[in-house]
Design a protein around this motif. Structure first.
Motif, PDB file in Angstrom:
ATOM      1  N   GLN A 148      -2.689  -5.242  -7.971  1.00  0.00           N
ATOM      2  CA  GLN A 148      -3.828  -4.535  -7.371  1.00  0.00           C
ATOM      3  C   GLN A 148      -4.774  -5.474  -6.636  1.00  0.00           C
ATOM      4  OE1 GLN A 148      -5.164  -2.138 -10.842  1.00  0.00           O
ATOM      5  NE2 GLN A 148      -4.446  -0.394  -9.638  1.00  0.00           N
ATOM      6  N   ARG A 203      -5.074  11.139  -5.649  1.00  0.00           N
ATOM      7  CA  ARG A 203      -5.441  10.149  -4.638  1.00  0.00           C
ATOM      8  C   ARG A 203      -5.884  10.813  -3.340  1.00  0.00           C
ATOM      9  NH1 ARG A 203      -7.285   4.961  -3.939  1.00  0.00           N
ATOM     10  NH2 ARG A 203      -7.056   4.505  -1.717  1.00  0.00           N
ATOM     11  N   SER A 256       0.099   8.047   4.211  1.00  0.00           N
ATOM     12  CA  SER A 256       0.915   7.073   3.481  1.00  0.00           C
ATOM     13  C   SER A 256       2.122   7.759   2.855  1.00  0.00           C
ATOM     14  CB  SER A 256       0.076   6.399   2.381  1.00  0.00           C
ATOM     15  OG  SER A 256      -0.989   5.659   2.933  1.00  0.00           O
ATOM     16  N   LYS A 307      -2.177   2.034  -4.447  1.00  0.00           N
ATOM     17  CA  LYS A 307      -3.148   3.101  -4.184  1.00  0.00           C
ATOM     18  C   LYS A 307      -3.082   4.214  -5.221  1.00  0.00           C
ATOM     19  CE  LYS A 307      -3.260   2.318   0.829  1.00  0.00           C
ATOM     20  NZ  LYS A 307      -2.961   2.888   2.167  1.00  0.00           N
ATOM     21  N   ASP A 341      -9.091  10.190  -1.259  1.00  0.00           N
ATOM     22  CA  ASP A 341      -8.933   9.634   0.084  1.00  0.00           C
ATOM     23  C   ASP A 341      -7.924  10.491   0.858  1.00  0.00           C
ATOM     24  OD1 ASP A 341      -8.620   8.179   2.387  1.00  0.00           O
ATOM     25  OD2 ASP A 341      -7.564   6.506   1.440  1.00  0.00           O
ATOM     26  N   GLY A 384      -3.121  -2.871  -0.590  1.00  0.00           N
ATOM     27  CA  GLY A 384      -2.826  -1.914   0.473  1.00  0.00           C
ATOM     28  C   GLY A 384      -1.497  -1.214   0.314  1.00  0.00           C
ATOM     29  N   PHE A 414      -4.670   9.412   2.586  1.00  0.00           N
ATOM     30  CA  PHE A 414      -3.490   8.976   1.823  1.00  0.00           C
ATOM     31  C   PHE A 414      -2.275   9.836   2.133  1.00  0.00           C
ATOM     32  CE2 PHE A 414      -0.933   8.870  -2.181  1.00  0.00           C
ATOM     33  CZ  PHE A 414      -0.588   7.531  -2.129  1.00  0.00           C
TER      34      PHE A 414
END
Length: 202
Positions: free
Chosen positions: A22, A95, A105, A32, A99, A27, A102
């Protein structure tokens, strides 16, 4: 280099590895998802997966300062998700609420899962999942030492190809693997895939 010792990765070092992960790989998609992802899903499955292998590096004060994790290419993450899909989805949703970006991602990872690397029938590839060294000890050859140690172990297990992927956004990582004998084999979705022939040790 100061006195650095390499040891097989075991459950007693999970907290140390998560802390380094972490800090140095914050990233990364896995980072995350938070500690619960590692402690309740990733590492329990890692240790139950017969084709997973890892090593940790300790300094002279016996502190964990680096790690390397690998598994047979093509099945680790698919089996990982199947082992506890509900928990994975819960962590992703949690998550996303924290955010919303995300979700991009997640979409990126879905594309990556569909990338295929062609291997010959007799090739036994292993993928380097993650490697990191604490920033206070970088530039001392510890990463190179971890790669050599795990490569020697993989050779004994009769694997002959070592695969790794890096982000285009982290060119230093790609440079490290190129210096370690890897070569580019694919460039797609903002990532590089590099491969290396595993040296045969007696």
């Amino acid at each position: 280099m100061q006195d650095i010792n390499i040891h097989p990765f075991s459950e007693e070092f999970i907290d140390d590895v998560v802390a380094i992960f972490q800090k140095e790989l914050f990233g990364a998609f896995s980072a995350k998802l938070g500690e619960n992802f590692f402690k309740k899903l990733y590492f329990p499955y890692f240790f139950s997966h017969k084709n997973s292998i890892g090593f940790i590096a300790k300094d002279k004060d016996k502190r964990v300062i680096g790690f390397i994790l690998a598994s047979q290419h093509g099945n680790f993450y698919s089996f990982l998700l199947k082992s506890n899909l509900l928990l994975f989805l819960f962590l992703c949703i949690k998550r996303i609420f924290k955010d919303p970006s995300f979700i991009f991602s997640i979409l990126s990872m879905l594309f990556v899962f569909n990338v295929s690397i062609d291997f010959k029938g007799d090739e036994q590839p292993v993928e380097l999942l993650y490697m990191a060294v604490d920033s206070g000890f970088q530039g001392m050859g510890i990463g190179q030492k971890l790669v050599k140690i795990i490569e020697r172990d993989l050779s004994k297990r009769k694997y002959n190809k070592f695969l790794v992927q890096t982000l285009k956004a982290t060119p230093k990582a790609r440079d490290f693997y190129l210096e370690s004998g890897f070569v580019d084999v694919k460039n797609q979705f903002g990532r590089y895939w590099l491969m290396k022939d595993i040296k045969v040790y007696d």
